[in-house]
Design a protein around this motif. Sequence first.
Motif, PDB file in Angstrom:
ATOM      1  N   LEU A 147       0.817  -1.209   0.000  1.00 23.52           N
ATOM      2  CA  LEU A 147       0.000   0.000   0.000  1.00 23.52           C
ATOM      3  C   LEU A 147       0.857   1.269   0.000  1.00 23.52           C
ATOM      4  O   LEU A 147       0.455   2.285  -0.571  1.00 23.52           O
ATOM      5  CB  LEU A 147      -0.943  -0.016   1.207  1.00 23.52           C
ATOM      6  N   SER A 148       2.037   1.203   0.578  1.00 27.72           N
ATOM      7  CA  SER A 148       2.916   2.383   0.613  1.00 27.72           C
ATOM      8  C   SER A 148       3.382   2.806  -0.780  1.00 27.72           C
ATOM      9  O   SER A 148       3.886   3.914  -0.953  1.00 27.72           O
ATOM     10  CB  SER A 148       4.129   2.109   1.516  1.00 27.72           C
ATOM     11  N   HIS A 149       3.183   1.962  -1.780  1.00 25.69           N
ATOM     12  CA  HIS A 149       3.577   2.271  -3.156  1.00 25.69           C
ATOM     13  C   HIS A 149       2.445   2.912  -3.964  1.00 25.69           C
ATOM     14  O   HIS A 149       2.633   3.257  -5.130  1.00 25.69           O
ATOM     15  CB  HIS A 149       4.076   1.006  -3.854  1.00 25.69           C
ATOM     16  N   PHE A 150       1.281   3.041  -3.358  1.00 28.29           N
ATOM     17  CA  PHE A 150       0.114   3.627  -4.017  1.00 28.29           C
ATOM     18  C   PHE A 150      -0.117   5.051  -3.505  1.00 28.29           C
ATOM     19  O   PHE A 150       0.235   5.384  -2.392  1.00 28.29           O
ATOM     20  CB  PHE A 150      -1.149   2.814  -3.703  1.00 28.29           C
ATOM     21  N   THR A 151      -0.763   5.847  -4.338  1.00 26.63           N
ATOM     22  CA  THR A 151      -1.299   7.132  -3.907  1.00 26.63           C
ATOM     23  C   THR A 151      -2.807   7.082  -4.100  1.00 26.63           C
ATOM     24  O   THR A 151      -3.319   6.229  -4.838  1.00 26.63           O
ATOM     25  CB  THR A 151      -0.713   8.313  -4.713  1.00 26.63           C
ATOM     26  N   THR A 152      -3.516   7.978  -3.451  1.00 28.73           N
ATOM     27  CA  THR A 152      -4.976   8.011  -3.519  1.00 28.73           C
ATOM     28  C   THR A 152      -5.417   9.225  -4.317  1.00 28.73           C
ATOM     29  O   THR A 152      -4.815  10.292  -4.230  1.00 28.73           O
ATOM     30  CB  THR A 152      -5.558   8.110  -2.092  1.00 28.73           C
ATOM     31  N   LYS A 153      -6.482   9.042  -5.092  1.00 33.03           N
ATOM     32  CA  LYS A 153      -7.047  10.156  -5.849  1.00 33.03           C
ATOM     33  C   LYS A 153      -8.566  10.090  -5.757  1.00 33.03           C
ATOM     34  O   LYS A 153      -9.153   9.024  -5.922  1.00 33.03           O
ATOM     35  CB  LYS A 153      -6.592  10.073  -7.311  1.00 33.03           C
ATOM     36  N   LYS A 154      -9.193  11.240  -5.495  1.00 32.19           N
ATOM     37  CA  LYS A 154     -10.647  11.352  -5.480  1.00 32.19           C
ATOM     38  C   LYS A 154     -11.065  12.175  -6.685  1.00 32.19           C
ATOM     39  O   LYS A 154     -10.434  13.189  -7.003  1.00 32.19           O
ATOM     40  CB  LYS A 154     -11.128  12.031  -4.193  1.00 32.19           C
ATOM     41  N   LEU A 155     -12.133  11.723  -7.337  1.00 33.38           N
ATOM     42  CA  LEU A 155     -12.614  12.384  -8.548  1.00 33.38           C
ATOM     43  C   LEU A 155     -14.109  12.648  -8.450  1.00 33.38           C
ATOM     44  O   LEU A 155     -14.842  11.857  -7.860  1.00 33.38           O
ATOM     45  CB  LEU A 155     -12.333  11.510  -9.771  1.00 33.38           C
ATOM     46  N   LYS A 156     -14.546  13.722  -9.077  1.00 27.22           N
ATOM     47  CA  LYS A 156     -15.963  14.059  -9.127  1.00 27.22           C
ATOM     48  C   LYS A 156     -16.597  13.438 -10.365  1.00 27.22           C
ATOM     49  O   LYS A 156     -15.915  13.094 -11.328  1.00 27.22           O
ATOM     50  CB  LYS A 156     -16.132  15.579  -9.175  1.00 27.22           C
ATOM     51  N   LYS A 157     -17.906  13.327 -10.335  1.00 26.08           N
ATOM     52  CA  LYS A 157     -18.649  12.845 -11.490  1.00 26.08           C
ATOM     53  C   LYS A 157     -18.279  13.703 -12.702  1.00 26.08           C
ATOM     54  O   LYS A 157     -18.177  14.926 -12.588  1.00 26.08           O
ATOM     55  CB  LYS A 157     -20.155  12.931 -11.204  1.00 26.08           C
ATOM     56  N   HIS A 158     -18.026  13.065 -13.831  1.00 26.14           N
ATOM     57  CA  HIS A 158     -17.646  13.668 -15.111  1.00 26.14           C
ATOM     58  C   HIS A 158     -16.206  14.176 -15.154  1.00 26.14           C
ATOM     59  O   HIS A 158     -15.766  14.687 -16.173  1.00 26.14           O
ATOM     60  CB  HIS A 158     -18.601  14.789 -15.533  1.00 26.14           C
ATOM     61  N   GLN A 159     -15.454  14.050 -14.066  1.00 28.02           N
ATOM     62  CA  GLN A 159     -14.053  14.483 -14.073  1.00 28.02           C
ATOM     63  C   GLN A 159     -13.211  13.449 -14.811  1.00 28.02           C
ATOM     64  O   GLN A 159     -13.434  12.249 -14.704  1.00 28.02           O
ATOM     65  CB  GLN A 159     -13.547  14.647 -12.638  1.00 28.02           C
ATOM     66  N   PHE A 160     -12.214  13.926 -15.557  1.00 26.77           N
ATOM     67  CA  PHE A 160     -11.314  13.034 -16.270  1.00 26.77           C
ATOM     68  C   PHE A 160     -10.252  12.486 -15.335  1.00 26.77           C
ATOM     69  O   PHE A 160      -9.657  13.226 -14.551  1.00 26.77           O
ATOM     70  CB  PHE A 160     -10.607  13.767 -17.424  1.00 26.77           C
ATOM     71  N   LEU A 161      -9.998  11.201 -15.444  1.00 22.33           N
ATOM     72  CA  LEU A 161      -8.849  10.573 -14.820  1.00 22.33           C
ATOM     73  C   LEU A 161      -7.681  10.636 -15.800  1.00 22.33           C
ATOM     74  O   LEU A 161      -6.551  10.940 -15.432  1.00 22.33           O
ATOM     75  CB  LEU A 161      -9.179   9.121 -14.450  1.00 22.33           C
ATOM     76  N   ILE A 162      -7.983  10.352 -17.059  1.00 23.10           N
ATOM     77  CA  ILE A 162      -7.001  10.411 -18.148  1.00 23.10           C
ATOM     78  C   ILE A 162      -7.700  11.022 -19.360  1.00 23.10           C
ATOM     79  O   ILE A 162      -8.845  10.678 -19.653  1.00 23.10           O
ATOM     80  CB  ILE A 162      -6.487   8.996 -18.516  1.00 23.10           C
ATOM     81  N   GLN A 163      -6.995  11.904 -20.056  1.00 22.23           N
ATOM     82  CA  GLN A 163      -7.496  12.443 -21.315  1.00 22.23           C
ATOM     83  C   GLN A 163      -6.543  12.050 -22.436  1.00 22.23           C
ATOM     84  O   GLN A 163      -5.328  11.913 -22.218  1.00 22.23           O
ATOM     85  CB  GLN A 163      -7.611  13.964 -21.264  1.00 22.23           C
TER      86      GLN A 163
END
Length: 187
Positions: A24-40
């Motif tokens: 788990l120490s090798h991961f980061t956390t990301k929170k996203l809103k509805k319709h937000q891009f994770l990748i474009q």
Amino acid sequence: MSEILKQQIERITPLTNNEFDYILSHFTTKKLKKHQFLIQENDLVQNDHFVTKGLLKAYYINQEGKEHIMQFGMEDWWITDYQAYFNQNKATLNIDCVEAAEVLCLSLHNREKLCADMHKIEHFFRKKSNAGYVALQRRILSLLNSNAKERYEQLLRQYPTLFQRVPKSLIASYLGVSRETLSRLSS
């Protein structure tokens, strides 16, 4: 949030709490809103993403502007533009949120480090990759050999909860049919 990742890994290989803390120490956390891009499209793809909450879609937009959904990603699923991730180049896919989402992000560098450090994780990712290849082959064969109704029924059997979370227009795009065709199939 991380418990879902631990459960997924332990379905393939057992872990001690210390091993999981290290992973788990090798991961980061990301929170996203509805319709937000994770990748474009054209983004440099740094991470693979493990979905802990919410629903995302990975899609390609062709030259005519038509959206083709390649994959959905919901809780306990992985999602990224794998071609761009493994080759460390620019995305050809877009990934955005159908629902607000939370993901655990794993860089290719950290993935390789984990695999080098822990045979269990290398084994886990090999098993997950193999399952992904099998699923991709099934999807391609379904698109080649099944009619729209058969593809609709197969998706409904495999992922019944998806139909309660996703608008019909997105299901139609995933199946490669028009919204009108989908309406006929689902009635």
